[in-house]
Design a protein around this motif. Sequence first.
Motif, mmCIF file in Angstrom:
data_model
loop_
_atom_site.group_PDB
_atom_site.id
_atom_site.type_symbol
_atom_site.label_atom_id
_atom_site.label_comp_id
_atom_site.label_asym_id
_atom_site.label_seq_id
_atom_site.Cartn_x
_atom_site.Cartn_y
_atom_site.Cartn_z
ATOM 1 N N PRO A 18 24.841 -22.322 37.320
ATOM 2 C CA PRO A 18 23.962 -23.265 36.604
ATOM 3 C C PRO A 18 22.647 -22.666 36.124
ATOM 4 O O PRO A 18 22.058 -23.172 35.175
ATOM 5 C CB PRO A 18 23.686 -24.358 37.651
ATOM 6 N N ASN A 19 22.184 -21.603 36.766
ATOM 7 C CA ASN A 19 20.916 -21.000 36.385
ATOM 8 C C ASN A 19 21.136 -20.009 35.241
ATOM 9 O O ASN A 19 21.901 -19.049 35.395
ATOM 10 C CB ASN A 19 20.313 -20.270 37.595
ATOM 11 N N PRO A 20 20.498 -20.186 34.085
ATOM 12 C CA PRO A 20 20.749 -19.312 32.928
ATOM 13 C C PRO A 20 20.002 -17.987 33.017
ATOM 14 O O PRO A 20 19.174 -17.650 32.158
ATOM 15 C CB PRO A 20 20.274 -20.158 31.745
ATOM 16 N N LEU A 21 20.281 -17.229 34.055
ATOM 17 C CA LEU A 21 19.643 -15.923 34.229
ATOM 18 C C LEU A 21 20.266 -14.910 33.271
ATOM 19 O O LEU A 21 21.429 -15.032 32.874
ATOM 20 C CB LEU A 21 19.811 -15.455 35.669
ATOM 21 N N PRO A 22 19.516 -13.868 32.903
ATOM 22 C CA PRO A 22 20.025 -12.881 31.932
ATOM 23 C C PRO A 22 21.384 -12.293 32.306
ATOM 24 O O PRO A 22 22.228 -12.071 31.429
ATOM 25 C CB PRO A 22 18.931 -11.806 31.932
ATOM 26 N N GLU A 23 21.599 -12.060 33.590
ATOM 27 C CA GLU A 23 22.855 -11.419 34.008
ATOM 28 C C GLU A 23 24.084 -12.308 33.831
ATOM 29 O O GLU A 23 25.221 -11.836 33.956
ATOM 30 C CB GLU A 23 22.759 -10.952 35.459
ATOM 31 N N TYR A 24 23.887 -13.591 33.531
ATOM 32 C CA TYR A 24 25.013 -14.507 33.350
ATOM 33 C C TYR A 24 25.294 -14.835 31.881
ATOM 34 O O TYR A 24 26.120 -15.709 31.593
ATOM 35 C CB TYR A 24 24.741 -15.821 34.091
ATOM 36 N N LEU A 25 24.626 -14.161 30.956
ATOM 37 C CA LEU A 25 24.653 -14.613 29.564
ATOM 38 C C LEU A 25 25.395 -13.675 28.624
ATOM 39 O O LEU A 25 25.152 -13.684 27.409
ATOM 40 C CB LEU A 25 23.218 -14.839 29.066
ATOM 41 N N ASP A 26 26.332 -12.904 29.137
ATOM 42 C CA ASP A 26 27.074 -11.977 28.279
ATOM 43 C C ASP A 26 27.843 -12.704 27.177
ATOM 44 O O ASP A 26 27.909 -12.235 26.034
ATOM 45 C CB ASP A 26 28.046 -11.142 29.121
ATOM 46 N N MET A 27 28.452 -13.842 27.513
ATOM 47 C CA MET A 27 29.202 -14.610 26.515
ATOM 48 C C MET A 27 28.287 -15.060 25.379
ATOM 49 O O MET A 27 28.646 -14.973 24.197
ATOM 50 C CB MET A 27 29.856 -15.831 27.176
ATOM 51 N N LEU A 28 27.109 -15.530 25.725
ATOM 52 C CA LEU A 28 26.150 -15.985 24.716
ATOM 53 C C LEU A 28 25.678 -14.817 23.859
ATOM 54 O O LEU A 28 25.633 -14.924 22.619
ATOM 55 C CB LEU A 28 24.959 -16.669 25.395
ATOM 56 N N ALA A 48 16.231 -38.536 38.316
ATOM 57 C CA ALA A 48 17.311 -37.670 37.858
ATOM 58 C C ALA A 48 18.063 -37.183 39.093
ATOM 59 O O ALA A 48 17.474 -36.592 39.994
ATOM 60 C CB ALA A 48 16.761 -36.486 37.068
ATOM 61 N N VAL A 49 19.355 -37.472 39.118
ATOM 62 C CA VAL A 49 20.196 -37.050 40.234
ATOM 63 C C VAL A 49 20.802 -35.707 39.829
ATOM 64 O O VAL A 49 21.767 -35.649 39.061
ATOM 65 C CB VAL A 49 21.297 -38.095 40.529
ATOM 66 N N THR A 50 20.233 -34.626 40.316
ATOM 67 C CA THR A 50 20.604 -33.305 39.830
ATOM 68 C C THR A 50 20.179 -32.219 40.800
ATOM 69 O O THR A 50 19.131 -32.323 41.444
ATOM 70 C CB THR A 50 19.966 -33.016 38.458
ATOM 71 N N GLY A 51 20.970 -31.175 40.855
ATOM 72 C CA GLY A 51 20.579 -29.963 41.562
ATOM 73 C C GLY A 51 19.966 -28.949 40.621
ATOM 74 O O GLY A 51 19.645 -27.836 41.026
ATOM 75 N N SER A 52 19.845 -29.327 39.353
ATOM 76 C CA SER A 52 19.205 -28.498 38.338
ATOM 77 C C SER A 52 19.879 -27.124 38.235
ATOM 78 O O SER A 52 21.047 -27.035 37.909
ATOM 79 C CB SER A 52 17.709 -28.381 38.630
ATOM 80 N N HIS A 53 19.149 -26.063 38.531
ATOM 81 C CA HIS A 53 19.628 -24.687 38.363
ATOM 82 C C HIS A 53 20.297 -24.129 39.616
ATOM 83 O O HIS A 53 20.811 -23.010 39.586
ATOM 84 C CB HIS A 53 18.442 -23.783 38.024
ATOM 85 N N THR A 54 20.291 -24.877 40.712
ATOM 86 C CA THR A 54 20.758 -24.353 41.990
ATOM 87 C C THR A 54 22.291 -24.327 42.050
ATOM 88 O O THR A 54 22.963 -24.930 41.213
ATOM 89 C CB THR A 54 20.192 -25.197 43.148
ATOM 90 N N PRO A 55 22.873 -23.670 43.053
ATOM 91 C CA PRO A 55 24.337 -23.590 43.158
ATOM 92 C C PRO A 55 24.993 -24.971 43.207
ATOM 93 O O PRO A 55 24.349 -25.965 43.570
ATOM 94 C CB PRO A 55 24.548 -22.812 44.462
#
Length: 452
Positions: free
Chosen positions: A209-219, A92-99
């Motif tokens: 990319p990281n689904p941390l709680p502080e980034y999920l206001d829209m959801l 898998a060519v991916t940085g996953s959750h990182t910047p």
Amino acid sequence: MKLFGTSGIRGLINDKLTPELAVKAGLTFSTFLGNEGMVAVGMDARLGNFMLKYSLTAGLLAGGMNVLDLGYSSTPAVLHVVKKLKLKGAVAVTGSHTPPEIHGLLFFKKDTSELFQSEEEVFEKIFFEESFKREKWDGIGKYSESSSEKIYVENLLSRFNREFKGYKVVVDAGHSPSSNALCKILESVGCKVYMLNTDLDGRFPSRPPNPLPEYLDMLKKKVTNADADFGIALDGDGDRATFVDERGNVVLPDYMGALFSKYELIDKKGGVIVCPINTSNVIYYVLENYGGRYVHTRIGPPAMAEALVKTENAIYAFEETGKYIWPENVYYGDPGFAALRLLEILSRDGSLSSIIDEFPKYYIKKLAIPCPDEKKKAVLEKIQKMLYKKEDVELVLVDGVKVVFPNRDWILLRPSGTEPVFRCFVESSSEKKLEELVKKALKIVEEAMKGC
């Protein structure tokens, strides 16, 4: 020299991760796998991934491996292709959750697990000694293209062969390749699905990319406005998942892991739960009330997968990042499987919030202290020496240094395997005590860094 961090090879694109490294990694993986057979390659939307993927593919082909290029694909979907087609492995060519500027290469075997630590060492030996094999002109591998979506969708629907009509789910795809497949899966089982951040964009404009709680206001807002049963947010390659309950509250992954552990233990009448050393104490509540054992591992999916493979009656694994792993599925996080499993649970036991409310409350804080990679080893050794003098605590050295106090509060100090930081994890059953422990943890690391 080390190539691998906590999970795969990661680094800044065109700095650590270059086309030259990717070619060499492809040749190395070919040799590691015996220079024959087929591997799948998939990627997320990061801007440097075409460059890395084709460089990697050149190395794989030169080493004699056939390559099935799956294009944009979530990492769990790539692994479902490996399992269905009985391939030799995958990358898998991916940085996953990182910047967005951080890219990566994750290497998987035919059983869908990442390389274990001992296998990483074999890989690194081949890589640095350049003892890989190049095939002659008539032994070069063959290249073909396909898609992972059909196999992934069919695999999950065949496992959960029922309907969940009337349920409403919000999916924040996080600009990952998971969007279409996850929407199809949930709609196929009767759910009303609301999708957010579905466009593939390696800049990740809507949220990191990281689904941390502080980034999920829209959801959270969409879940409450739509009167949904739950929401789910994915990371950049679609292997991590953070859930939001019907009230719009983020459920920390440790608590979702505990929820899934509870129902696995009930349904399978016991078993072993695998989780890393930084897992919340909420897991003890589950084990004590629902009859299971646990195995603690180093942090990261490779260690968890190894424990799942090697531990008798291991039935489930999770980590606080939002990876939920069922060994009967694939040996990696799979939000599609997790969402369907949650629907099964809700259909028999009510709302997500009511189930989570059963668990005791713990307070957790995670910190990252800048620390150059070349200093990490010395800092860790100094911390160990400092803490050996403490007689009223238990030291656990599975991964970094974990300090466990008599009341089960704990501090974990460990060097990051993916970034130039020293990570501090702190947990307490008291919010006031948590802040005291945070100050203590910071003081320990700062003292250890002096003179290193």
